[in-house]
Design a protein around this motif. Structure first.
Motif, short mmCIF file in Angstrom:
data_model
loop_
_atom_site.label_atom_id
_atom_site.label_comp_id
_atom_site.label_asym_id
_atom_site.label_seq_id
_atom_site.Cartn_x
_atom_site.Cartn_y
_atom_site.Cartn_z
N GLN A 227 0.86 -1.18 0.00
CA GLN A 227 0.00 0.00 0.00
C GLN A 227 0.89 1.23 0.00
OE1 GLN A 227 -2.20 -0.84 3.67
NE2 GLN A 227 -4.05 -1.06 2.43
N TRP B 79 -2.37 6.03 4.00
CA TRP B 79 -1.19 5.58 3.25
C TRP B 79 -0.09 6.62 3.38
CZ3 TRP B 79 -3.31 3.42 -2.04
CH2 TRP B 79 -4.04 2.25 -1.80
N GLN C 229 -6.99 3.86 3.11
CA GLN C 229 -6.33 4.63 2.05
C GLN C 229 -5.94 6.04 2.49
OE1 GLN C 229 -8.45 4.62 -1.65
NE2 GLN C 229 -6.90 5.84 -2.71
#
Length: 191
Positions: A52, A117, A114
């Protein structure tokens, strides 16, 4: 004249006896001697390395790396006995592809949402140069076995199973301040 004891002796001596030509075999010891080889030869499914962000990241940015691996069960027959083997992932090693390694550790890492990240994690890595890197995880499985549904017994040894490599492309980002108006100068930086 026969006495009671002599009559009993004759009766006992008439009882058939069985003579073995060889010593009885301890099947449990033979299974134990073969179980580590059987365990390491099982088709244990490799863990999956997850990146990721992926498939691209930036130089100097924390790239989260973690491993997904699950417990697996195998049934087999060994020396005419039904054997059940359970393979449990217990340790993880990460090879980031740039010469950096992490582990062995009991921590497989974990996914990040997300919007997080780029944050540092226990298993994240920063790449110093751009390029394509092959990231691989090796999962060490510990095992237990049972014979004919009996109690679970630890296997003395482990199986190391490497994952399929994941390609990560590390890019270099450049930032520039621009003062050009793209309508006036359509060939300016950023237009």
């Amino acid at each position: 004249m026969k006495t009671r004891d002599s009559a009993l002796w004759e009766k006992v001596s008439e009882t058939p006896s069985c003579i073995y030509s060889e010593e009885p075999v301890d099947v449990g010891q033979r299974i134990q001697a073969q179980i580590l080889t059987a365990f390491q030869e099982r088709p244990i499914a490799a863990g999956k390395v997850v990146l990721q962000p992926s498939p691209h990241t930036l130089v100097g940015m924390e790239t989260n790396v973690y491993v997904e691996a699950a417990e697996q069960v195998f049934e087999m027959v060994l020396l005419d006995q039904t054997i059940r083997i359970i393979a449990t992932p217990t340790e993880f090693e990460l090879n980031y592809g740039d010469g950096s390694l992490y582990g062995p550790t009991s921590t497989p890492g974990a996914p990040l949402h997300q919007d997080r990240w780029g944050e540092q994690t226990q298993t994240s890595h920063r790449y110093a140069a751009s390029g394509d890197y092959q990231v691989v995880a090796t999962v060490h499985f510990s095992g237990t076995y049972s014979v004919n549904g009996g109690p679970m017994i630890p296997i003395d040894g482990r199986a190391a199973v490497p994952s399929e490599p994941q390609t990560l492309r590390v890019w270099r980002a450049e930032t520039r301040s621009v003062a050009d108006n793209c309508l006036i100068n359509p060939t300016g930086v950023g237009c």
